[in-house]
Every structure is written in structure tokens, then in C-alpha cells.
Design a protein around this motif. Sequence first.
Motif, PDB file in Angstrom:
ATOM      1  N   ARG A   3       0.777  -1.344  -0.052  1.00 18.27           N
ATOM      2  CA  ARG A   3       0.065  -0.038  -0.090  1.00 18.27           C
ATOM      3  C   ARG A   3       0.794   1.303   0.111  1.00 18.27           C
ATOM      4  O   ARG A   3       0.422   1.995  -0.708  1.00 18.27           O
ATOM      5  CB  ARG A   3      -0.959   0.028   1.261  1.00 18.27           C
ATOM      6  N   SER A   4       1.914   1.235   0.685  1.00 17.32           N
ATOM      7  CA  SER A   4       2.858   2.247   0.692  1.00 17.32           C
ATOM      8  C   SER A   4       3.584   2.396  -0.679  1.00 17.32           C
ATOM      9  O   SER A   4       3.486   3.568  -1.344  1.00 17.32           O
ATOM     10  CB  SER A   4       4.044   2.150   1.681  1.00 17.32           C
ATOM     11  N   ALA A   5       3.824   1.317  -1.343  1.00 16.28           N
ATOM     12  CA  ALA A   5       4.431   1.425  -2.631  1.00 16.28           C
ATOM     13  C   ALA A   5       3.734   1.992  -3.623  1.00 16.28           C
ATOM     14  O   ALA A   5       3.895   2.927  -4.594  1.00 16.28           O
ATOM     15  CB  ALA A   5       4.925   0.053  -3.016  1.00 16.28           C
ATOM     16  N   SER A   6       2.004   1.561  -3.477  1.00 19.33           N
ATOM     17  CA  SER A   6       1.291   2.101  -4.449  1.00 19.33           C
ATOM     18  C   SER A   6       1.214   3.552  -4.252  1.00 19.33           C
ATOM     19  O   SER A   6       0.879   4.343  -5.085  1.00 19.33           O
ATOM     20  CB  SER A   6      -0.111   1.386  -4.216  1.00 19.33           C
ATOM     21  N   TYR A   7       0.961   4.065  -2.927  1.00 16.54           N
ATOM     22  CA  TYR A   7       0.725   5.496  -2.587  1.00 16.54           C
ATOM     23  C   TYR A   7       1.656   6.214  -3.212  1.00 16.54           C
ATOM     24  O   TYR A   7       1.568   7.334  -3.905  1.00 16.54           O
ATOM     25  CB  TYR A   7       0.650   5.526  -1.205  1.00 16.54           C
ATOM     26  N   PHE A   8       3.031   5.967  -3.336  1.00 10.95           N
ATOM     27  CA  PHE A   8       4.344   6.584  -3.692  1.00 10.95           C
ATOM     28  C   PHE A   8       4.673   6.542  -5.167  1.00 10.95           C
ATOM     29  O   PHE A   8       5.749   7.056  -5.517  1.00 10.95           O
ATOM     30  CB  PHE A   8       5.247   6.519  -2.745  1.00 10.95           C
ATOM     31  N   ARG A   9       4.083   5.403  -5.699  1.00 11.76           N
ATOM     32  CA  ARG A   9       4.738   5.043  -6.931  1.00 11.76           C
ATOM     33  C   ARG A   9       4.730   6.193  -8.087  1.00 11.76           C
ATOM     34  O   ARG A   9       5.790   6.282  -8.528  1.00 11.76           O
ATOM     35  CB  ARG A   9       3.792   4.196  -7.754  1.00 11.76           C
ATOM     36  N   ASP A  10       3.520   7.007  -7.862  1.00 13.91           N
ATOM     37  CA  ASP A  10       3.847   8.344  -9.024  1.00 13.91           C
ATOM     38  C   ASP A  10       4.012   9.522  -8.249  1.00 13.91           C
ATOM     39  O   ASP A  10       3.717  10.411  -8.940  1.00 13.91           O
ATOM     40  CB  ASP A  10       2.369   8.276  -9.947  1.00 13.91           C
ATOM     41  N   ILE A  11       4.665   9.508  -7.127  1.00  9.70           N
ATOM     42  CA  ILE A  11       4.999  10.858  -6.294  1.00  9.70           C
ATOM     43  C   ILE A  11       6.487  10.629  -6.106  1.00  9.70           C
ATOM     44  O   ILE A  11       7.086   9.841  -5.825  1.00  9.70           O
ATOM     45  CB  ILE A  11       4.288  10.457  -4.911  1.00  9.70           C
TER      46      ILE A  11
END
Length: 237
Positions: A72-80
Motif C-alpha cells: 500500500r505504501s508502494a502504491s501510494y508513492f508510485r507516481d509521487i
Amino acid sequence: MQVTEVTDSFNLDNVVPFFQPIMDLNNNAVWSYECLARLLTIDQNTFLPTEFLFLVERRQSVAQLTQTVFSRSASYFRDINMAWNINLSLSDMTDTDTLKFLQSQLADYPNPKRISIEITAQNALVDSVSFSQFCEICNALGVNIVIDNFEQQSCDLQTILTLPISAIKVSAALFDKVKSDAAIAVFVKGLISAAATNNIVVIAERIEQKTTLEIVKELGIKYAQGFYFSQPKANTN
């Protein structure tokens, strides 16, 4: 406090990452975020891992908890375009399924160097062979290793500084004693100097008071984290 009201209905789907900033003190800007597991109940109450981990352990789901928070962390920051840290335990370092999970998650992840995995100083030292093997895997994946919870009394600084790490988190408890304890002042200044020599970033953690922050700045430490800046939040806004 145990989360008795969710004992029967506990589900890892209710565990989400909260984010606490690590600040760049020179620029007064967020340098990175630490991703911390939190349990959200149906009525939106929030609980710390210490309050629900017994449920995870009872169901033998520690690895699944790690994987859930990481995913979930990886998904949140993927495009940030922002660096982020996540904590792994001693068992995570040696769990084959978790290691395979990390490899699959990062196979096509944009710029894995934005990711740092935090391992406590105690866990890094207690099983040096497993830690070295884990570091090799992380190096191959392109992610960084950060030593967490460094404390003078229980940690071997010289050994820590020889590890393949990018940063070390030092407790505010040490900085608070710098003004009153000459031995600790010498130790802390030596730590900062040795870390710089080894290209290891020093992060002051658990900063809660302005006086502690002032000491940290006087020592030339560039990065800090703690409630003084922000408590962990459900998003980075």
C-alpha cells in the motif's frame, strides 16, 4: 490497550500506512516519509501496532502484515517523486515469501532508490549473517538500508558504521543529554563525524521539543523526525 472490539472481525484489509515526515532542516522541507502501520476500525478509530499485533501474531500473519503495508505504501508513492521508508522485522529479513514479494513488487517500480528499509540496530547486530544476506538482496533491488533505534548503551557503533547502510537514526534521548553530559557529547560528536566519513546520513528521531531540535541543529545534523514536526497521518497532505 488491546483492541478487544475487533478481535473477532480483525482483517489485514483494515491495516493501512500512516506517514510521518523526515525533515530536511536546512531547507525546512520534507526529505522523506516513514510509513507506519495503523489499524482503522469501522468507526474510524486508529490503533498502533502495539495494540493489535497480538491479533496478527495469533493468526501467524506477521509476514502478511509487512507485505500489506509495503504494497500500500508502494502504491501510494508510485507516481509521487518522494522518498519513503518502511520498517521490517528480523523475521521479515529471513522470510523467503517476503523476500520474493519484495522482488516482485520492485521488478517494475519506478526508481527503487527512493525506498529505504529500516532495520533496528538490535536486529542488524543479532544475526549478522542474515542481515548481510538481506543487504545483498536490497542492493540488487536498488533500495537503501537505514538503521533504526540507535542508542549508545546497547549498540556497537563501530560495527554499525561498517554495515552497508545509507543512514542511521539516533534517538533524541542522546541529544537531550549533550549539554549536561560531557561523555555523551563526545560520543555524539564522534558518531556524527564517523558517519560523515562513511557517507552515512544521521537522522535525529523522536524530536518532540524545540530545545532538542536546537541542539540537533547546533551539532550540524541535517535531518530530523518526530512529533515536533508532525504525528503520522493517513496522507501526506
